[in-house]
Design an enzyme around this catalytic site. Structure first.
Site: not given
Ligand code: NAD
Length: 414
Positions: A104, A144, A217, A219-222
């Site tokens: 990481k 990430d 959240g 972002g990508n995942a949510g």
């Molecule tokens: P992202 O940057 O696309 O989205 C992050 C989201 O979280 C955004 O909507 C942001 O506004 C929100 N956020 C940030 N701080 C916050 C807070 N204090 N309270 C509420 N919301 C908040 O990131 P992502 O890729 O969606 O990753 C989100 C989580 O999923 C992380 O923990 C990441 O490690 C995990 N994850 C992502 C992937 C991937 O492929 N993208 C894979 C495995 C795990």
């Protein structure tokens, strides 16, 4: 109680090791990352000044293959956090039976304060500092929090310039045109969706239709999870981002919310729903709760108030060990991060395989392969839950540790 994610990992490791009766030597090896690079990255800002950013890359274990895991840009990133995230990647990759160890990276930066050109110089600067340790057979980064395919393409380009050859397999989560995989963008959410589907099937013998969900959240995942749940006729009643959340008991129109988020930067600007805080979202009376933002959001302070029947940990480390105990006592089926969000790294693996073959699959094929992998991993975890009478997280560690121990023994490390 400390919320240091590295200490959380150690506790989870010890718990899993106890269930399996693994010797101290294995635990001692897995407690420590194999290598942690700490770098400073000077960046020429657009106004002519120079700013220095700190970055880390941790390779936790390479017993099963090259280190694999994302790079995070966040203003609170610490070395301990990066190490913990790399250790979780070792567990996740072992659980998913991928030929990878755990890695990481992270840079302490608020990417929202940088222009595109500054962000590019920062991303290339990070690669300049660590490229000797990267490679398709050494260490393979991915996106990430607050990093994305565009950033992966800059990093790939910088790496290829430095080594003087094409090497698409050095990084995953790339744009399709430079070797990315179809299906990678939504893979984390789709993988979480598949394991949730299986959990509801074994617990209640039904599908997801008619259930309610809240997602922290967007972002990508949510946001992709919101879409998959809505397609399965789950009512997504609340979503949030760093600025706050929105709530509609009748279900939110996900496409409209997505549009508002992309046009204005936040879901809170969607004005046809009630505003709620991130804290309120976590304790809503819903069937499914999806933490998809950052670590330590469910703690001993709010765990007792969580009402969901299922938790899908798309975020890494959203639940502290103390909260974990409380949720288990309450009988909540908590799908742990190393299983629930493993879809991302699994399709990253498919991307790497396609890069090495030079032959590319269509999206249906990628999604179907992901379904097979996720369903198999869920079944293995569920079998371990039944066999050892342990909650899902411990069971997931048991499955992962079995593979890691075998690899460490084969290599005569232990
Ligand atoms: P992202 O940057 O696309 O989205 C992050 C989201 O979280 C955004 O909507 C942001 O506004 C929100 N956020 C940030 N701080 C916050 C807070 N204090 N309270 C509420 N919301 C908040 O990131 P992502 O890729 O969606 O990753 C989100 C989580 O999923 C992380 O923990 C990441 O490690 C995990 N994850 C992502 C992937 C991937 O492929 N993208 C894979 C495995 C795990």
């Amino acid at each position: 109680m400390s919320n240091n994610p590295y200490e959380t990992f150690i506790r989870q490791l010890e718990n899993g090791a106890k269930v399996l009766g693994i010797g101290r030597d294995v635990v001692e090896v897995l407690k420590e990352p194999e290598r942690v690079l700490e770098v400073s990255i000077p960046v020429k800002m657009d106004d002519g000044s120079v700013k220095v950013f700190k970055g880390w890359r941790s390779e936790h274990s390479t017993a099963l293959g090259p280190a694999k895991g994302g790079i995070r840009y966040h203003w609170n990133v610490t070395k301990d956090e990066v190490i913990a995230l790399s250790a979780w990647m070792s567990m996740k990759n072992a659980l998913m039976n991928l030929p990878y160890g755990g890695g990481k990276g992270g840079i302490r930066v608020n990417p929202k304060e940088l222009s595109d050109a500054e962000l590019e110089r920062l991303s290339r600067g990070f690669i300049d500092k660590i490229y000797k340790y990267l490679g398709p057979d050494q260490d393979v980064p991915a996106p990430d929090v607050y990093t994305n395919p565009k950033i992966m393409a800059w990093m790939l380009d910088e790496y290829e310039k430095l080594v003087g050859r094409k090497a698409p397999g050095v990084i995953t989560g790339k744009p399709i045109i430079v070797g990315g995989s179809l299906g990678r963008n939504h893979a984390t959410a789709l993988g979480g969706f598949f394991v949730l589907r299986e959990a509801v099937k074994v617990k209640e013998g039904k599908n997801l239709e008619g259930m309610t969900a809240a997602i922290q959240g967007f972002g990508n995942a949510g946001s992709h999870m919101a879409k998959f749940l809505a397609e399965a006729k789950v009512k997504v009643v609340a979503v949030s981002d760093s600025k706050g959340g929105i709530y509609d008991p009748n279900g939110l129109p996900i496409d409209e919310v997505k549009k508002v988020k992309s046009e204005t930067g936040s879901v809170v600007n969607f004005d046809k729903a009630e505003k709620i805080s991130n804290e309120e979202l976590l304790i809503l009376d819903v069937d499914i709760l999806v933490p998809a933002a950052l670590e330590n959001v469910i703690t001993e302070k709010n765990a007792r108030d969580v009402k969901a029947k299922y938790i899908v940990e798309l975020a890494n480390g959203p639940i502290t060990p103390e909260a974990d105990d409380i949720l288990n006592e309450k009988g909540i089926f908590d799908l742990p991060d190393i299983l629930a969000n493993a879809g991302g790294v699994t399709v990253s693996y498919f991307e790497w395989v396609q890069n090495r073959m030079g032959y590319y699959w269509d999206e249906e094929e990628v999604d179907a392969k992901l379904d097979k992998k996720m369903t198999k991993a869920f079944k293995e975890v569920y079998e371990a839950m039944e066999k050892y009478k342990v909650p899902p997280r411990e069971a997931a560690y048991v499955v992962a540790l079995r593979r890691l121990v075998e690899a460490l023994k084969s290599r005569a490390v232990v």
